[in-house]
Design a protein around this motif. Structure first.
Motif, PDB file in Angstrom:
ATOM      1  N   GLY A  30      -4.973   3.581  11.434  1.00  0.00           N
ATOM      2  CA  GLY A  30      -5.742   4.268  12.470  1.00  0.00           C
ATOM      3  C   GLY A  30      -6.677   3.307  13.170  1.00  0.00           C
ATOM      4  N   ASN A  31      -7.653   3.881  13.862  1.00  0.00           N
ATOM      5  CA  ASN A  31      -8.617   3.044  14.568  1.00  0.00           C
ATOM      6  C   ASN A  31      -9.575   2.394  13.566  1.00  0.00           C
ATOM      7  N   ALA A  32     -10.545   1.648  14.047  1.00  0.00           N
ATOM      8  CA  ALA A  32     -11.448   0.900  13.168  1.00  0.00           C
ATOM      9  C   ALA A  32     -12.210   1.820  12.226  1.00  0.00           C
ATOM     10  N   VAL A  33     -12.603   2.980  12.709  1.00  0.00           N
ATOM     11  CA  VAL A  33     -13.337   3.926  11.872  1.00  0.00           C
ATOM     12  C   VAL A  33     -12.463   4.401  10.717  1.00  0.00           C
ATOM     13  N   ALA A  34     -11.208   4.734  10.986  1.00  0.00           N
ATOM     14  CA  ALA A  34     -10.290   5.200   9.948  1.00  0.00           C
ATOM     15  C   ALA A  34      -9.978   4.083   8.947  1.00  0.00           C
ATOM     16  N   ARG A  35      -9.782   2.867   9.456  1.00  0.00           N
ATOM     17  CA  ARG A  35      -9.495   1.742   8.553  1.00  0.00           C
ATOM     18  C   ARG A  35     -10.684   1.451   7.645  1.00  0.00           C
ATOM     19  N   ASN A  36     -11.884   1.468   8.211  1.00  0.00           N
ATOM     20  CA  ASN A  36     -13.069   1.200   7.397  1.00  0.00           C
ATOM     21  C   ASN A  36     -13.292   2.290   6.361  1.00  0.00           C
ATOM     22  N   GLY A  52      -2.879   7.990   6.878  1.00  0.00           N
ATOM     23  CA  GLY A  52      -3.097   9.404   6.592  1.00  0.00           C
ATOM     24  C   GLY A  52      -3.448   9.720   5.155  1.00  0.00           C
ATOM     25  N   ALA A  53      -2.941   8.974   4.205  1.00  0.00           N
ATOM     26  CA  ALA A  53      -3.109   9.329   2.801  1.00  0.00           C
ATOM     27  C   ALA A  53      -4.376   8.755   2.180  1.00  0.00           C
ATOM     28  N   THR A  54      -4.704   7.518   2.464  1.00  0.00           N
ATOM     29  CA  THR A  54      -5.836   6.869   1.802  1.00  0.00           C
ATOM     30  C   THR A  54      -7.144   7.579   2.118  1.00  0.00           C
ATOM     31  N   ALA A  55      -7.324   7.992   3.336  1.00  0.00           N
ATOM     32  CA  ALA A  55      -8.584   8.624   3.731  1.00  0.00           C
ATOM     33  C   ALA A  55      -8.654  10.096   3.346  1.00  0.00           C
ATOM     34  N   SER A  56      -7.507  10.740   3.099  1.00  0.00           N
ATOM     35  CA  SER A  56      -7.527  12.179   2.871  1.00  0.00           C
ATOM     36  C   SER A  56      -7.132  12.613   1.461  1.00  0.00           C
TER      37      SER A  56
END
Length: 127
Positions: free
Chosen positions: A67-73, A104-108
């Motif tokens: 994703g974007n920088a926010v999602a990656r961070n 999608g999986a790591t953040a959720s």
């Protein structure tokens, strides 16, 4: 007051912990990519045994597919926390580990599930 059995248990648990340092150089990330791999729903774990002994080392990465920088961070923060909690007790000295975030999986994914997946992935790469 702590009982004698509690003191002994905490001392033995502390003795098992392995020191963990950060993985910094690109060459180390590439070497880990050519070694053992364990896939889970929330991340990919790459691991390799170094020739030199020393503390375990860990690196984190997320591609722009996450994703974007926010999602990656956010994904990397979650991976760092999972590693901080579970790696010292399960890592082996002289090994390099790289955790790669998944879209999608790591953040959720549920945090406890990620911790369980990391423990299983470490068992898989060490077998």
């Amino acid at each position: 007051m702590t009982s004698e059995s509690e003191t002994t248990a905490s001392a033995s648990a502390a003795a098992v912990n392995v020191r963990v340092e950060g993985l910094r150089k690109r060459a180390d990330f590439l070497a880990a990519a050519r070694a053992r791999v364990a896939h889970s729903r929330g991340f990919v774990l790459q691991a390799r045994k170094r020739e030199a002994e020393g503390p375990a080392r860990i690196g984190f990465t997320c591609s722009k597919k996450v994703g974007n920088a926010v999602a990656r961070n956010r994904a990397k923060r979650r991976l760092r926390e999972v590693a901080r909690l579970d790696l010292p007790g399960n890592a082996r000295p002289g090994w390099d580990y790289v955790l790669i975030g998944r879209r999608g999986a790591t953040a959720s994914l549920d945090f406890q599930q990620m911790r369980h997946d990391l423990q299983q992935a470490l068992c898989e790469v060490h077998s």
